[in-house]
Design a protein around this motif. Structure first.
Motif, PDB file in Angstrom:
ATOM      1  N   MET A   1       0.851  -1.187   0.000  1.00 19.48           N
ATOM      2  CA  MET A   1       0.000   0.000   0.000  1.00 19.48           C
ATOM      3  C   MET A   1       0.887   1.236   0.000  1.00 19.48           C
ATOM      4  N   VAL A  24      -9.548   5.185   2.182  1.00 14.11           N
ATOM      5  CA  VAL A  24      -8.799   4.083   1.576  1.00 14.11           C
ATOM      6  C   VAL A  24      -9.464   3.712   0.255  1.00 14.11           C
ATOM      7  N   ASN A  26      -8.981   1.345  -3.401  1.00 11.73           N
ATOM      8  CA  ASN A  26      -8.310   0.195  -4.020  1.00 11.73           C
ATOM      9  C   ASN A  26      -8.444   0.360  -5.525  1.00 11.73           C
ATOM     10  N   LYS A  31      -3.889  -0.725  -3.039  1.00 15.26           N
ATOM     11  CA  LYS A  31      -4.512   0.140  -2.045  1.00 15.26           C
ATOM     12  C   LYS A  31      -3.725   1.435  -1.899  1.00 15.26           C
ATOM     13  N   GLN A  32      -4.464   2.462  -1.543  1.00 13.77           N
ATOM     14  CA  GLN A  32      -3.847   3.763  -1.339  1.00 13.77           C
ATOM     15  C   GLN A  32      -4.663   4.543  -0.321  1.00 13.77           C
ATOM     16  N   VAL A  33      -3.962   5.284   0.534  1.00 18.47           N
ATOM     17  CA  VAL A  33      -4.607   6.098   1.553  1.00 18.47           C
ATOM     18  C   VAL A  33      -4.595   7.553   1.104  1.00 18.47           C
ATOM     19  N   THR A  72     -14.548  -1.937   6.355  1.00 18.17           N
ATOM     20  CA  THR A  72     -13.218  -1.310   6.333  1.00 18.17           C
ATOM     21  C   THR A  72     -13.243   0.089   5.748  1.00 18.17           C
ATOM     22  N   GLU A  74     -13.418   0.805   2.580  1.00 18.48           N
ATOM     23  CA  GLU A  74     -12.542   0.777   1.401  1.00 18.48           C
ATOM     24  C   GLU A  74     -13.375   0.882   0.132  1.00 18.48           C
ATOM     25  N   TYR A  76     -13.473   0.459  -3.917  1.00 19.06           N
ATOM     26  CA  TYR A  76     -12.776  -0.297  -4.970  1.00 19.06           C
ATOM     27  C   TYR A  76     -13.125   0.285  -6.345  1.00 19.06           C
ATOM     28  N   SER A  81      -4.071   1.155 -12.256  1.00 17.16           N
ATOM     29  CA  SER A  81      -3.346   1.706 -11.107  1.00 17.16           C
ATOM     30  C   SER A  81      -2.169   2.584 -11.538  1.00 17.16           C
TER      31      SER A  81
END
Length: 499
Positions: A1, A24, A26, A31-33, A72, A74, A76, A81
């Motif tokens: 991540m 977060v 995806n 994954k990336q914050v 979570t 998250e 998607y 990417s």
């Protein structure tokens, strides 16, 4: 991540801004914050809309992403990417730069998905995008031409259908075997006519008339007449079958074709008036000038030679370099001819009688020809001559390299475009075949390969399919200002072209 570079802001009292909730995402399995205060710098983008998702319903969230995990938090996205790494640069640096190896057209689709305007794209990337759009526009035009040459227009009937068939027969050697044979025959006639024109000037092959003057050999005149007859029939058939008569008549190569056959008929008309007219001095000079114009037929070879066409296009694109060459030579000729005249005018046997007369010496010296009819006789004059031909070599060599590069680049580009167009035709044929197998009974028939547009590759939100040509039934597409087709292409063709 991996995470985005985050800048912490300070308020007017000097205290640090409060921490924002981490978001977060995806992207295609990566994954990336992200941080809300960073994303809110551009509130109209899709990522900024994720900040307030806690206040939205599940249906509204599903419209923003492909999937969402409420446990979570998250989000998607079924996106590229690698392209997303370039997208988030907007929130850090205020502009986006495409990485090498990413298809510009697909990247624009990514920016459109993330609701980012193309104005945020870096200037160098905009230039690259424009180049790719122009190349894809050329591919689209070549594909349309191939489809028309192969299938024609089924809606045409009667005279229009005959006109299209005749046009393909005379103008498109690759469209059929008879058209290829006609192109070869035309090429042979051009070579024979050019050889006959040259051989006819040999005194040993000429014959004397009743007045003792040398004239052309009757056998060669018969061959010349046959060649002119072929050129005339070919020109008339191409003119009749041309869809745009005005554009056809004003085209450069067609003007060359007309100039190649016009002198023969003018001389024939003058001869029909009798020997009295032909004995006039002005008429004889006009006849000689018209005969010289026959050399224009050698340019007809360019119609059947892609190499000559590439050379012509490369020279057109090298006008700037050719202008520099002429400017360098012009300055050098004026400078060294003036110096040569000044240094040689006091010599008793000087050959430099004036500066304009010295221009000829400067030209043949700077081009390293050196006929020897004019040459300096003083020591200073010889030093001036040595410097002049050294400068001439440099002046000629400097612009030549860019001109050669333009030729190589243009030739390679034409080869890539032709190959890409053929590759696209093969893909269209495969998709058309798959569409026919999947089509239900009684499905409507398509016009001129229109089934290609019905068999688009579908990939959810990935946008991997980009139609090359505009759907004839009104499908959407991106249009260029110069043509009524889309400059878009399939991802396969785009990647092929970039590689």
């Amino acid at each position: 991540m991996w995470g985005i570079q985050r800048t912490r802001y300070a308020d007017c009292n000097g205290s640090e801004a409060s921490e924002e909730t981490e978001i977060v995402v995806n992207i295609g399995g990566v994954k990336q914050v992200l941080y809300g205060d960073v994303l809110n710098r551009y509130p109209d983008t899709r990522l900024a809309e994720l900040v307030d998702c806690s206040l939205k319903s599940s249906e509204e969230i599903s419209l923003l992403c492909d999937d969402y995990d409420p446990d979570t938090g998250e989000f998607y996205f079924d996106r590229d990417s690698e392209a997303f790494k370039c997208i988030i640069e907007l929130y850090c640096y205020g502009e986006i730069h495409m990485k090498r190896g990413i298809c510009p057209i697909c990247f624009m689709k990514e920016m459109e998905f993330w609701k980012i305007d193309s104005d945020f794209l870096d200037e160098c990337c905009k230039c690259h995008l424009q180049e790719v759009e122009d190349e894809l526009a050329e591919i689209a035009e070549k594909v349309k031409t191939i489809l028309v040459d192969r299938d024609g227009d089924p809606s045409a009937a009667g005279w229009q259908r005959f006109q299209m068939c005749l046009w393909r027969l005379m103008e498109k050697p690759e469209s059929s075997l008879p058209a290829h044979i006609i192109a070869i025959v035309s090429f042979i006639f051009i070579l024979v006519s050019s050889v006959v024109m040259c051989v006819g000037t040999i005194p040993d092959l000429q014959v004397e008339d009743s007045e003792g003057n040398l004239t052309e050999n009757p056998t060669l005149e018969i061959i010349e007449t046959v060649c002119i007859g072929w050129f005339t029939i070919e020109y008339i058939l191409r003119l009749i079958s041309s869809p745009n008569k005005t554009k056809f008549a004003l085209a450069f190569m067609n003007i060359i074709d007309f100039m190649a056959i016009m002198p023969f008929f003018v001389v024939l008309i003058l001869t029909s008036f009798g020997t009295g007219v032909m004995e006039l001095a002005n008429v004889q000079q006009a006849v000689q000038a018209l005969r010289i114009m026959r050399i224009a037929r050698i340019f007809k070879l360019a119609r059947h030679s892609s190499g000559l066409q590439t050379l012509t296009s490369a020279l057109k694109s090298s006008f700037k370099e050719l202008g520099l060459l002429l400017m360098y030579m012009g300055v050098g000729v004026f400078l060294f001819s003036a110096l040569g005249y000044t240094m040689e005018q006091n010599h008793p046997e000087t050959l430099f009688t004036s500066i304009p007369q010295s221009f000829w010496w400067a030209v043949i010296t700077m081009t390293t020809v050196g006929y020897g009819d004019v040459y300096p006789k003083t020591t200073l004059g010889r030093c001036n001559a040595a410097i002049s031909f050294l400068c001439g070599v440099i002046a000629i060599a400097l612009p030549i390299h860019p001109i050669i590069n333009n030729f190589v680049l243009f030739y390679n580009k034409q080869q890539v475009l032709e190959t890409a167009a053929k590759h696209e035709i093969e893909l269209m044929a495969l998709r058309s075949g798959d569409g026919e197998q999947e089509a239900p009974p009684g499905a409507h028939k398509h016009v001129c390969g229109a089934g290609v547009w019905d068999t688009a590759m579908r990939s959810c939100h990935s946008d991997t399919y980009i139609p090359l040509l505009k759907d004839p039934r009104g499908g959407a597409g991106i249009h260029t200002p110069s043509m009524d087709t889309s400059f878009e292409s399939t991802a396969e063709t785009t990647e092929y072209l970039i590689s």
